[in-house]
Design an enzyme around this catalytic site. Structure first.
Site, PDB file in Angstrom:
ATOM      1  N   HIS A  16       0.826  -1.213   0.000  1.00 53.43           N
ATOM      2  CA  HIS A  16       0.000   0.000   0.000  1.00 53.43           C
ATOM      3  C   HIS A  16       0.863   1.267   0.000  1.00 53.43           C
ATOM      4  CE1 HIS A  16      -2.985   3.011   0.879  1.00 53.43           C
ATOM      5  NE2 HIS A  16      -2.352   3.301   2.002  1.00 53.43           N
ATOM      6  N   HIS A  41       3.811   7.203   5.112  1.00 54.61           N
ATOM      7  CA  HIS A  41       2.616   7.881   5.627  1.00 54.61           C
ATOM      8  C   HIS A  41       1.868   7.124   6.726  1.00 54.61           C
ATOM      9  CE1 HIS A  41       0.488   5.386   2.635  1.00 54.61           C
ATOM     10  NE2 HIS A  41      -0.586   5.584   3.391  1.00 54.61           N
ATOM     11  N   ASP A  42       1.924   5.814   6.769  1.00 57.77           N
ATOM     12  CA  ASP A  42       1.203   5.041   7.789  1.00 57.77           C
ATOM     13  C   ASP A  42       2.081   4.543   8.932  1.00 57.77           C
ATOM     14  OD1 ASP A  42      -1.401   5.170   6.796  1.00 57.77           O
ATOM     15  OD2 ASP A  42      -1.164   3.393   5.533  1.00 57.77           O
ATOM     16  N   GLU A  45       1.240   5.615  12.491  1.00 65.42           N
ATOM     17  CA  GLU A  45      -0.107   5.148  12.813  1.00 65.42           C
ATOM     18  C   GLU A  45      -0.154   3.634  13.031  1.00 65.42           C
ATOM     19  OE1 GLU A  45      -4.124   5.175  10.171  1.00 65.42           O
ATOM     20  OE2 GLU A  45      -3.097   7.097  10.388  1.00 65.42           O
ATOM     21  N   ASP A  46       0.631   2.899  12.262  1.00 68.74           N
ATOM     22  CA  ASP A  46       0.495   1.439  12.221  1.00 68.74           C
ATOM     23  C   ASP A  46       1.636   0.650  12.861  1.00 68.74           C
ATOM     24  OD1 ASP A  46      -1.847   1.803  10.845  1.00 68.74           O
ATOM     25  OD2 ASP A  46      -1.020   1.305   8.884  1.00 68.74           O
ATOM     26  N   ASP A 104      -3.439   8.484  -0.902  1.00 67.05           N
ATOM     27  CA  ASP A 104      -3.750   7.436   0.070  1.00 67.05           C
ATOM     28  C   ASP A 104      -5.226   7.058   0.006  1.00 67.05           C
ATOM     29  OD1 ASP A 104      -3.473   5.739   2.406  1.00 67.05           O
ATOM     30  OD2 ASP A 104      -4.229   7.401   3.617  1.00 67.05           O
TER      31      ASP A 104
END
Length: 176
Positions: A16, A41-42, A45-46, A104
């Site tokens: 992704h 970008h994630d 967050e992840d 995204d």
């Protein structure tokens, strides 16, 4: 490595972020800062990666953009409301964060088409505030990146609208 399941198939986590970075690249935005933010970008967050670790690895500018892209709702807050506020925040975010977030959202919407086409439309439409920010900031985007580059990005957005429907169509509001 974490995996992401799409249509029952486990896909490596990196797929992704690579898709988002590729989309940004195809729009002609090959600046290293934007590409690094797109691929990362994630991460905040992840994963367990901290802001400090990221900053040490890629610097303050990229980390700042990634922080703008990170959605970590308050455990006690209304997640739906917090997500709506988060998406609306792109009206004032850095221009780089806005571009990466649009890529995204489009990428995630295409992923949802594989597993749940009806939800893909709902998911796409939930980002109406993001798309409004994109439209409202067109002049700024054109100045920063050039009209040709933004034309490519807009064509990608309009392709997604063709598939998922227009998020500004009032008849679809009840679906969201």
């Amino acid at each position: 490595f974490r995996k992401r399941a799409i249509n029952g198939i486990n896909i490596p986590y990196i797929v992704h972020p690579m898709n988002v970075m590729n989309m940004v690249w195809e729009w002609g935005l090959g600046q290293p800062t934007i590409l690094m933010a797109a691929i990362l970008h994630d991460v905040l967050e992840d994963t367990k990666c901290t802001e400090k670790e990221m900053e040490d690895a890629v610097g303050k500018t990229v980390t700042g953009i990634v922080k703008e892209l990170t959605f970590k709702p308050d455990f006690y807050g209304d997640k739906k409301q917090l997500k709506a506020e988060y998406l609306a925040s792109f009206e004032k975010s850095s221009i780089e964060a806005l571009v990466v977030k649009l890529a995204d959202r489009i990428s995630n919407s295409y992923d949802w088409m594989i597993t749940d086409p009806e939800y893909a439309k709902t998911y796409f439409h939930k980002a109406k505030a993001l798309f409004k920010a994109w439209n409202d900031r067109r002049a700024e985007l054109d100045r920063e990146f050039g009209e040709k580059t933004m034309l490519d990005a807009n064509m990608n957005y309009h392709d997604a609208v063709t598939i998922f429907g227009d998020p500004f169509n009032e008849k679809l509001e009840s679906c969201i």
